[in-house]
Write a protein that holds these residues in place. Sequence first.
Motif, PDB file in Angstrom:
ATOM      1  N   TYR A  23       0.839  -1.197   0.000  1.00 22.54           N
ATOM      2  CA  TYR A  23       0.000   0.000   0.000  1.00 22.54           C
ATOM      3  C   TYR A  23       0.873   1.247   0.000  1.00 22.54           C
ATOM      4  O   TYR A  23       1.683   1.448   0.907  1.00 22.54           O
ATOM      5  N   GLU A  24       0.744   2.068  -1.032  1.00 28.30           N
ATOM      6  CA  GLU A  24       1.525   3.287  -1.206  1.00 28.30           C
ATOM      7  C   GLU A  24       3.019   3.056  -0.992  1.00 28.30           C
ATOM      8  O   GLU A  24       3.730   3.866  -0.409  1.00 28.30           O
ATOM      9  N   ASP A  25       3.511   1.920  -1.453  1.00 26.87           N
ATOM     10  CA  ASP A  25       4.927   1.549  -1.355  1.00 26.87           C
ATOM     11  C   ASP A  25       5.434   1.508   0.086  1.00 26.87           C
ATOM     12  O   ASP A  25       6.612   1.708   0.344  1.00 26.87           O
ATOM     13  N   SER A  26       4.565   1.214   1.020  1.00 21.93           N
ATOM     14  CA  SER A  26       4.947   1.248   2.436  1.00 21.93           C
ATOM     15  C   SER A  26       5.381  -0.112   2.965  1.00 21.93           C
ATOM     16  O   SER A  26       5.726  -0.228   4.129  1.00 21.93           O
ATOM     17  N   SER A  27       5.339  -1.135   2.141  1.00 20.24           N
ATOM     18  CA  SER A  27       5.663  -2.519   2.525  1.00 20.24           C
ATOM     19  C   SER A  27       4.802  -3.010   3.682  1.00 20.24           C
ATOM     20  O   SER A  27       5.214  -3.874   4.447  1.00 20.24           O
ATOM     21  N   GLY A  29       2.702  -4.911   6.055  1.00 16.08           N
ATOM     22  CA  GLY A  29       2.458  -6.324   6.278  1.00 16.08           C
ATOM     23  C   GLY A  29       3.634  -7.240   6.003  1.00 16.08           C
ATOM     24  O   GLY A  29       3.565  -8.429   6.285  1.00 16.08           O
ATOM     25  N   LEU A  30       4.702  -6.705   5.437  1.00 15.51           N
ATOM     26  CA  LEU A  30       5.866  -7.548   5.166  1.00 15.51           C
ATOM     27  C   LEU A  30       6.762  -7.622   6.400  1.00 15.51           C
ATOM     28  O   LEU A  30       6.982  -6.620   7.072  1.00 15.51           O
ATOM     29  N   PRO A  31       7.321  -8.797   6.672  1.00 15.20           N
ATOM     30  CA  PRO A  31       8.252  -8.912   7.796  1.00 15.20           C
ATOM     31  C   PRO A  31       9.548  -8.142   7.511  1.00 15.20           C
ATOM     32  O   PRO A  31       9.940  -7.966   6.355  1.00 15.20           O
ATOM     33  N   GLU A  32      10.203  -7.682   8.550  1.00 14.27           N
ATOM     34  CA  GLU A  32      11.415  -6.874   8.419  1.00 14.27           C
ATOM     35  C   GLU A  32      12.500  -7.576   7.594  1.00 14.27           C
ATOM     36  O   GLU A  32      13.189  -6.930   6.810  1.00 14.27           O
ATOM     37  N   ASP A  33      12.662  -8.891   7.772  1.00 12.87           N
ATOM     38  CA  ASP A  33      13.703  -9.584   7.011  1.00 12.87           C
ATOM     39  C   ASP A  33      13.390  -9.595   5.519  1.00 12.87           C
ATOM     40  O   ASP A  33      14.283  -9.517   4.675  1.00 12.87           O
ATOM     41  N   ARG A  34      12.117  -9.656   5.153  1.00 15.91           N
ATOM     42  CA  ARG A  34      11.726  -9.608   3.739  1.00 15.91           C
ATOM     43  C   ARG A  34      11.977  -8.221   3.169  1.00 15.91           C
ATOM     44  O   ARG A  34      12.445  -8.078   2.045  1.00 15.91           O
ATOM     45  N   ILE A  35      11.681  -7.189   3.954  1.00 18.10           N
ATOM     46  CA  ILE A  35      11.930  -5.814   3.523  1.00 18.10           C
ATOM     47  C   ILE A  35      13.425  -5.616   3.277  1.00 18.10           C
ATOM     48  O   ILE A  35      13.834  -5.060   2.250  1.00 18.10           O
ATOM     49  N   ALA A  36      14.244  -6.090   4.192  1.00 12.50           N
ATOM     50  CA  ALA A  36      15.702  -5.974   4.040  1.00 12.50           C
ATOM     51  C   ALA A  36      16.175  -6.708   2.790  1.00 12.50           C
ATOM     52  O   ALA A  36      17.036  -6.210   2.053  1.00 12.50           O
ATOM     53  N   SER A  37      15.615  -7.873   2.530  1.00  9.93           N
ATOM     54  CA  SER A  37      15.983  -8.656   1.352  1.00  9.93           C
ATOM     55  C   SER A  37      15.605  -7.925   0.064  1.00  9.93           C
ATOM     56  O   SER A  37      16.382  -7.893  -0.898  1.00  9.93           O
ATOM     57  N   LEU A  38      14.428  -7.335   0.035  1.00  7.16           N
ATOM     58  CA  LEU A  38      13.988  -6.595  -1.143  1.00  7.16           C
ATOM     59  C   LEU A  38      14.860  -5.370  -1.388  1.00  7.16           C
ATOM     60  O   LEU A  38      15.265  -5.092  -2.516  1.00  7.16           O
ATOM     61  N   LYS A  39      15.183  -4.639  -0.322  1.00 10.19           N
ATOM     62  CA  LYS A  39      16.042  -3.467  -0.460  1.00 10.19           C
ATOM     63  C   LYS A  39      17.426  -3.865  -0.966  1.00 10.19           C
ATOM     64  O   LYS A  39      18.008  -3.181  -1.813  1.00 10.19           O
ATOM     65  N   ALA A  40      17.950  -4.968  -0.462  1.00  9.92           N
ATOM     66  CA  ALA A  40      19.264  -5.443  -0.912  1.00  9.92           C
ATOM     67  C   ALA A  40      19.225  -5.817  -2.387  1.00  9.92           C
ATOM     68  O   ALA A  40      20.165  -5.527  -3.136  1.00  9.92           O
ATOM     69  N   ASN A  45      20.903  -4.526  -7.911  1.00 16.37           N
ATOM     70  CA  ASN A  45      20.602  -4.342  -9.328  1.00 16.37           C
ATOM     71  C   ASN A  45      20.784  -2.899  -9.785  1.00 16.37           C
ATOM     72  O   ASN A  45      20.460  -2.565 -10.924  1.00 16.37           O
ATOM     73  N   GLY A  46      21.310  -2.060  -8.895  1.00 17.96           N
ATOM     74  CA  GLY A  46      21.658  -0.693  -9.272  1.00 17.96           C
ATOM     75  C   GLY A  46      20.488   0.228  -9.550  1.00 17.96           C
ATOM     76  O   GLY A  46      20.612   1.166 -10.328  1.00 17.96           O
ATOM     77  N   LEU A  47      19.360  -0.047  -8.910  1.00 19.64           N
ATOM     78  CA  LEU A  47      18.178   0.781  -9.132  1.00 19.64           C
ATOM     79  C   LEU A  47      17.935   1.708  -7.957  1.00 19.64           C
ATOM     80  O   LEU A  47      18.150   1.317  -6.804  1.00 19.64           O
ATOM     81  N   PRO A  48      17.462   2.921  -8.223  1.00 21.89           N
ATOM     82  CA  PRO A  48      17.067   3.778  -7.111  1.00 21.89           C
ATOM     83  C   PRO A  48      15.804   3.225  -6.455  1.00 21.89           C
ATOM     84  O   PRO A  48      14.928   2.686  -7.141  1.00 21.89           O
ATOM     85  N   LEU A  49      15.736   3.333  -5.159  1.00 18.83           N
ATOM     86  CA  LEU A  49      14.579   2.862  -4.395  1.00 18.83           C
ATOM     87  C   LEU A  49      13.526   3.952  -4.345  1.00 18.83           C
ATOM     88  O   LEU A  49      13.806   5.076  -3.922  1.00 18.83           O
ATOM     89  N   LEU A  50      12.339   3.623  -4.800  1.00 20.85           N
ATOM     90  CA  LEU A  50      11.210   4.549  -4.685  1.00 20.85           C
ATOM     91  C   LEU A  50      10.655   4.413  -3.278  1.00 20.85           C
ATOM     92  O   LEU A  50      10.029   3.409  -2.958  1.00 20.85           O
ATOM     93  N   GLU A  51      10.906   5.402  -2.460  1.00 25.01           N
ATOM     94  CA  GLU A  51      10.361   5.366  -1.112  1.00 25.01           C
ATOM     95  C   GLU A  51       9.179   6.307  -1.060  1.00 25.01           C
ATOM     96  O   GLU A  51       9.257   7.444  -1.522  1.00 25.01           O
ATOM     97  N   SER A  52       8.100   5.838  -0.492  1.00 19.46           N
ATOM     98  CA  SER A  52       6.848   6.565  -0.499  1.00 19.46           C
ATOM     99  C   SER A  52       6.941   7.878   0.259  1.00 19.46           C
ATOM    100  O   SER A  52       7.289   7.900   1.432  1.00 19.46           O
ATOM    101  N   PRO A  53       6.636   8.987  -0.427  1.00 20.31           N
ATOM    102  CA  PRO A  53       6.513  10.259   0.286  1.00 20.31           C
ATOM    103  C   PRO A  53       5.320  10.210   1.234  1.00 20.31           C
ATOM    104  O   PRO A  53       4.621   9.207   1.314  1.00 20.31           O
ATOM    105  N   ASP A  54       5.086  11.308   1.896  1.00 23.13           N
ATOM    106  CA  ASP A  54       4.035  11.356   2.906  1.00 23.13           C
ATOM    107  C   ASP A  54       2.625  11.412   2.351  1.00 23.13           C
ATOM    108  O   ASP A  54       1.671  11.354   3.106  1.00 23.13           O
TER     109      ASP A  54
END
Length: 69
Positions: A23-27, A29-40, A45-54
Amino acid sequence: MERLLHERGLISFRSIAASIGGYEDSSLGLPEDRIASLKASIERNGLPLLESPDSFEGNIDLRLRIQKR
């Protein structure tokens, strides 16, 4: 997967950014370890991370700015 397909010449395009999703790129419901894995993976892959603004409007603005690069 996209990077490998591109490297092997099976697709001609690459993403210009990635988000963790949810939801709005907020992750939400995902567990912290899954979030860390996705960010890694995004970083690997050299992509900028789209982090949800407010706000929803900020989220759209972020995407439009990235697409105009």
